[in-house]
Design an enzyme around this catalytic site. Structure first.
Site, mmCIF file in Angstrom:
data_model
loop_
_atom_site.group_PDB
_atom_site.id
_atom_site.type_symbol
_atom_site.label_atom_id
_atom_site.label_comp_id
_atom_site.label_asym_id
_atom_site.label_seq_id
_atom_site.Cartn_x
_atom_site.Cartn_y
_atom_site.Cartn_z
ATOM 1 C CD GLU A 6 -2.512 -1.852 0.490
ATOM 2 O OE1 GLU A 6 -2.679 -1.213 -0.559
ATOM 3 O OE2 GLU A 6 -3.077 -2.944 0.694
ATOM 4 C CG ASP B 58 -2.978 -2.490 -7.923
ATOM 5 O OD1 ASP B 58 -1.893 -2.410 -7.316
ATOM 6 O OD2 ASP B 58 -4.071 -2.193 -7.419
#
Length: 501
Positions: free
Chosen positions: A187, A326
């Site tokens: 994250e 991602d």
């Protein structure tokens, strides 16, 4: 003259999913991402490798994802899933035979499913690691590693954080023969001082979000007094593709991720419009999507070149742009993503942009002045609120208590021999501490599943720890073996390493 340097960083991660449900959340999530993102990404990278291209991009693969893509059970189950995909496509061909556009869509789905099954049975039959290793060894990519099961590191006890990071890097070294020098911090979570943890673990570079560097992402920055450097996402460029509110994938011509033809389990609609109801969406037209894709490749390349020129004018030297996403965006979420990615990686060099890896950017001299980073992440608000906010206050407290019990357990271990029960207990604790669970609760995305997963692994840890405390070694070993059959991603995990932290 070069316009400057561009680095594409893609982060590949899913939480541990085998044996924990199928639909709508569970193994289906893994197999969709595998089929639509990981297989196409490998095909793309191997095309570049066969052309002699080096330093194409920087690829992060978390240890917990690598474990799933190497897992014999997952490979077998994915093969079955691919067979069902072929059957669904055949059924769709029958249902849609009266519509030429949909009939061709069904045929294309079948061809893709067959090709994927062939790849799984040949190139992928021993898992992902042998494929990934070849791409690393021939320098097609730079590999980023990470902590063992993708925990939000700032909320970990320092001893647990050190253990998770070192165990994660060791896991990657076992699979690939190379210990990564860079990581994608889960994250992009950072707390002041973590650069010292990285230095001690041999990590030389890591990713943060652009606001962590106050937007000054034009060069890598040494952090504090360390030699560890931080690279920041350039949000002005990155958000052209994917932002909290907009981006290319939402174009009307692209395949709609959310709209299913449930009778065949396929996505047959295009986005059409943001306010159009699913039943009113137009059929997906690949030719129309391809035309739009070309304009989006051109737009992105122009955006990068303009940004690099602006930064060069401001700083008086060639600049760096890092765009980071991602991996699952390309193919799984955005059907046209892999084709867009290939188009961009081919067009940027033609526009005079040096395309390389994070390591290559350092070698090219893109290093600025040292910086002190604030507590940060790439989540909402760029702080810790997603993983430490009011909605997950109870989970944060439960995780803190779990870590205390974990440290108490390993503190009482004998160090003369490996203890497989304690090893499994630590593995369960690592799985309970995955950052995904808090994210899913805060974002209200399968929140019940996320809470259940965190609770299941915590309960399993407590069951094993309780049996060890009571001296019921036989029952503890039996239970640990049963848990390991379902949740045994890290065969090398040694609880004694945490005791020594």
């Amino acid at each position: 003259m070069s316009e400057g340097t561009f680095c594409l960083v893609v982060h590949s991660h899913l939480p541990w999913l085998p044996h924990h449900g199928t639909w709508p959340v569970g193994e289906e999530w893994l197999y969709q991402a595998w089929a639509h993102s990981y297989l196409p990404m490998v095909e793309l990278l191997e095309r570049f490798a066969n052309e002699g291209r080096r330093d194409v991009l920087t690829l992060g693969v978390t240890p917990v994802l690598a474990a799933q893509l190497d897992d014999p059970y997952s490979i077998r189950a994915f093969h079955d899933w691919l067979g069902h995909w072929q059957l669904r496509a055949q059924h769709a061909s029958t249902l849609w035979r009266g519509d030429p556009l949909l009939r061709e869509l069904a045929a294309a789905e079948h061809r893709t499913a067959v090709r994927a099954a062939e790849e799984l049975g040949s190139r992928w039959r021993h898992g992902f690691s042998p494929i990934l290793r070849s791409l690393v060894d021939n320098s097609t990519i730079e590999l980023l590693g990470g902590p063992l099961a993708h925990p939000f590191q700032p909320l970990l006890d320092p001893r647990v954080r050190e253990f998770a990071l070192n165990a994660g890097l060791a896991d990657t070294a076992l699979r690939l023969g190379t210990r990564p020098e860079g990581i994608w911090a889960p994250e992009c979570g950072y707390a002041p001082g973590m650069e010292n943890d990285y230095a001690a673990a041999g990590v030389r570079r890591f990713m943060v979000d652009g606001p962590s560097l106050r937007g000054e992402t034009w060069a890598a920055r040494p952090v504090g007094d360390s030699d560890v450097v931080a690279f920041g996402r350039d949000l002005e460029v990155t958000y052209r593709v994917w932002s909290p509110k907009a981006g290319y994938p939402g174009h009307a011509a692209y395949r709609d991720f959310h709209t299913w033809q449930h009778e065949v389990g396929l996505k047959a609609a295009r986005v059409t419009g943001k306010t159009v109801e699913p039943q009113d969406k137009a059929p997906y037209d690949p030719a129309l999507a391809a035309d739009v894709l070309g304009t989006h490749v051109k737009d992105f390349v122009e955006t990068v070149v303009t940004r690099l020129r602006s930064l060069k004018q401001r700083h008086g030297r060639e600049a760096l742009v890092v765009a980071a996403y991602d991996t699952e965006l390309f193919g799984h979420w955005w059907h046209e993503g892999p084709a867009w990615l290939e188009g961009v990686l081919r067009a940027l060099p033609e526009a005079g942009v040096r395309v390389t890896t994070l390591k290559g950017a350092l070698e090219a001299g893109h290093v600025g002045e040292p910086v002190d980073l604030p507590s940060s992440s790439w989540g909402s608000g760029k702080d810790w609120r997603v993983w430490d906010g009011e909605q997950v206050k109870d989970m944060v407290a439960a995780n803190a208590a779990l870590q205390r019990r974990l440290l108490d357990l390993v503190g009482g271990l004998a160090t003369t021999a490996r203890d497989t029960v304690a090893d499994q207990a630590v593995a369960e604790a690592m799985l309970a501490l995955e950052s995904d669970w808090a994210f899913m609760v805060t974002k209200d995305s399968a929140a019940d599943y996320a809470r259940r997963r965190a609770a299941v692994h915590t309960e399993r840890f407590d069951a094993l720890a309780d049996l060890l405390r009571r001296g019921d070694r036989a029952r503890a070993a039996e239970l640990a073996a049963a848990y390991c059959a379902d949740d045994g991603p890290f065969g090398h995990l040694d609880a004694r390493a945490l005791k020594h932290n």
